[in-house]
Design a protein around this motif. Structure first.
Motif, short mmCIF file in Angstrom:
data_model
loop_
_atom_site.label_atom_id
_atom_site.label_comp_id
_atom_site.label_asym_id
_atom_site.label_seq_id
_atom_site.Cartn_x
_atom_site.Cartn_y
_atom_site.Cartn_z
N PHE A 68 0.81 -1.22 0.00
CA PHE A 68 0.00 0.00 0.00
C PHE A 68 0.85 1.28 0.00
O PHE A 68 0.31 2.37 0.10
CB PHE A 68 -0.91 0.02 1.23
CG PHE A 68 -1.96 -1.06 1.24
CD1 PHE A 68 -3.22 -0.82 0.73
CD2 PHE A 68 -1.68 -2.30 1.78
CE1 PHE A 68 -4.20 -1.81 0.74
CE2 PHE A 68 -2.65 -3.30 1.81
CZ PHE A 68 -3.91 -3.05 1.28
N ALA A 69 2.16 1.14 -0.12
CA ALA A 69 3.06 2.26 0.17
C ALA A 69 3.05 3.35 -0.90
O ALA A 69 3.08 4.54 -0.57
CB ALA A 69 4.47 1.74 0.39
N GLU A 70 3.03 2.98 -2.17
CA GLU A 70 3.15 3.99 -3.23
C GLU A 70 1.75 4.48 -3.63
O GLU A 70 1.14 3.97 -4.56
CB GLU A 70 3.91 3.42 -4.42
CG GLU A 70 5.36 3.10 -4.10
CD GLU A 70 6.17 2.75 -5.34
OE1 GLU A 70 5.58 2.58 -6.42
OE2 GLU A 70 7.41 2.65 -5.20
N ILE A 71 1.28 5.49 -2.92
CA ILE A 71 -0.09 5.97 -3.09
C ILE A 71 -0.24 6.75 -4.39
O ILE A 71 0.54 7.66 -4.68
CB ILE A 71 -0.49 6.86 -1.89
CG1 ILE A 71 -0.46 6.05 -0.58
CG2 ILE A 71 -1.86 7.48 -2.11
CD1 ILE A 71 -1.43 4.89 -0.53
N ASP A 72 -1.26 6.37 -5.16
CA ASP A 72 -1.57 7.07 -6.41
C ASP A 72 -2.57 8.20 -6.21
O ASP A 72 -2.50 9.23 -6.88
CB ASP A 72 -2.17 6.08 -7.43
CG ASP A 72 -1.21 4.96 -7.76
OD1 ASP A 72 -0.13 5.24 -8.28
OD2 ASP A 72 -1.56 3.78 -7.48
N VAL A 73 -3.53 7.98 -5.31
CA VAL A 73 -4.59 8.96 -5.10
C VAL A 73 -4.77 9.21 -3.61
O VAL A 73 -5.01 8.27 -2.84
CB VAL A 73 -5.94 8.47 -5.69
CG1 VAL A 73 -7.05 9.49 -5.43
CG2 VAL A 73 -5.81 8.19 -7.18
N LEU A 74 -4.63 10.46 -3.21
CA LEU A 74 -4.93 10.87 -1.84
C LEU A 74 -6.27 11.58 -1.84
O LEU A 74 -6.45 12.56 -2.58
CB LEU A 74 -3.85 11.82 -1.31
CG LEU A 74 -4.21 12.62 -0.05
CD1 LEU A 74 -4.47 11.71 1.14
CD2 LEU A 74 -3.11 13.64 0.27
N VAL A 75 -7.21 11.10 -1.03
CA VAL A 75 -8.50 11.78 -0.88
C VAL A 75 -8.54 12.38 0.53
O VAL A 75 -8.72 11.66 1.51
CB VAL A 75 -9.69 10.84 -1.10
CG1 VAL A 75 -11.00 11.63 -1.01
CG2 VAL A 75 -9.59 10.14 -2.45
N ASN A 76 -8.36 13.68 0.60
CA ASN A 76 -8.44 14.40 1.88
C ASN A 76 -9.91 14.67 2.19
O ASN A 76 -10.46 15.70 1.82
CB ASN A 76 -7.66 15.72 1.80
CG ASN A 76 -6.16 15.53 1.96
OD1 ASN A 76 -5.71 14.86 2.88
ND2 ASN A 76 -5.41 16.14 1.07
N ASN A 77 -10.52 13.72 2.87
CA ASN A 77 -11.95 13.80 3.15
C ASN A 77 -12.24 14.18 4.60
O ASN A 77 -13.28 14.77 4.87
CB ASN A 77 -12.61 12.45 2.83
CG ASN A 77 -14.00 12.35 3.42
OD1 ASN A 77 -14.95 12.96 2.95
ND2 ASN A 77 -14.13 11.56 4.49
N ALA A 78 -11.36 13.85 5.53
CA ALA A 78 -11.64 14.11 6.95
C ALA A 78 -11.95 15.58 7.18
O ALA A 78 -11.19 16.45 6.76
CB ALA A 78 -10.45 13.67 7.80
N GLY A 79 -13.06 15.84 7.83
CA GLY A 79 -13.44 17.22 8.10
C GLY A 79 -14.75 17.25 8.86
O GLY A 79 -15.43 16.24 8.99
#
Length: 244
Positions: A68-79
């Motif tokens: 899982f280390a090489e992330i292609d997509v980061l979804v910053n959803n926390a809020g």
């Protein structure tokens, strides 16, 4: 595709994680509450994480399992939103919590994952904003300001990442039900929260997840800068005039 989703235990985050996992992606589902993360399926790696904790974010991302280390997509959803009082009566602790989660959490996760994306010459940062960042409403004060930050941060990231192959999108929903958003805003008052959606066919978490999945699956040469979506039942209010 390897996807990192914050705030993945409920609402938009859970729907987004499930949507990508259903298409065969490997998903890191990060949240403070891990009890619900195991329900997302075997392709999902549960990660207990408070995005407000800068050192914890850095440590968690630095020690991701190899698969899982090489992330292609980061979804910053926390809020979150807290309170609906006018600014002169608002709780400063609520304001701090929104700033820490909605702004610092986005910054910390982005900063931790971005170098790897730049090094690999590919990647996508998808920030979950809100129409509240564009259209003010009474009581929206700091929440709306944090989502305006999300919008502008996304645009500025695009400038910084010019020529790297890394994409950035701000997804900005309007009125959305099926989440804990209003319950959290009203400190657990479920009756008051339910009243927000009474008689309205609001957006669902799956609608937002579909938008996120769509932008992430555009051809590599296409960057969708901003997606703004509302339910048909919601539109723009007239400007207020105080007549004396």
């Amino acid at each position: 595709m390897k996807v990192f989703v914050t705030g993945a235990s409920a609402g938009f985050g859970a729907a987004i994680a499930s949507r990508f996992a259903a298409e065969g992606a490997q998903v890191v589902a990060a949240a403070r509450r891990t009890d619900k993360l195991t329900e997302l399926g075997e392709r999902v790696h549960p990660l207990e994480l408070d995005v407000r904790d800068r050192e914890a974010v850095q440590q968690a991302i630095a020690t991701l399992p190899e698969d899982f280390a090489e992330i292609d997509v980061l979804v910053n959803n926390a809020g979150l939103a807290k309170g609906l009082e006018p600014a002169a009566e608002a709780d400063l602790d609520d304001w701090d919590q929104m700033l820490d989660t909605n702004c610092r959490g986005v910054m910390y996760c982005t900063r931790a994952l971005l170098p790897g994306m730049v090094r690999r010459g590919r990647g996508h940062v998808i920030n979950i904003g809100s129409v509240a960042g564009s259209y003010p409403y009474p009581g929206g004060n700091v929440y709306g300001a944090t989502k305006a930050f999300t919008h502008q941060f996304s645009l500025n990231l695009r400038s910084d990442l010019h020529g790297t192959g890394v994409r950035v999108t701000s997804v900005e929903p309007g009125l959305a039900g099926g989440t804990e958003f209003s319950t959290v805003r009203f400190d657990g008052d479920s009756q008051r929260a339910a009243g927000v959606y009474e008689g309205v066919q609001a957006l669902l978490p799956e609608d937002v997840a579909e938008s996120v999945h769509w932008v992430a699956n555009q051809p590599a040469h296409v960057n969708v800068n901003v997606v703004e979506l509302m339910p048909v039942a919601q539109s723009f209010a007239a400007l207020s005039v105080d007549r004396r």
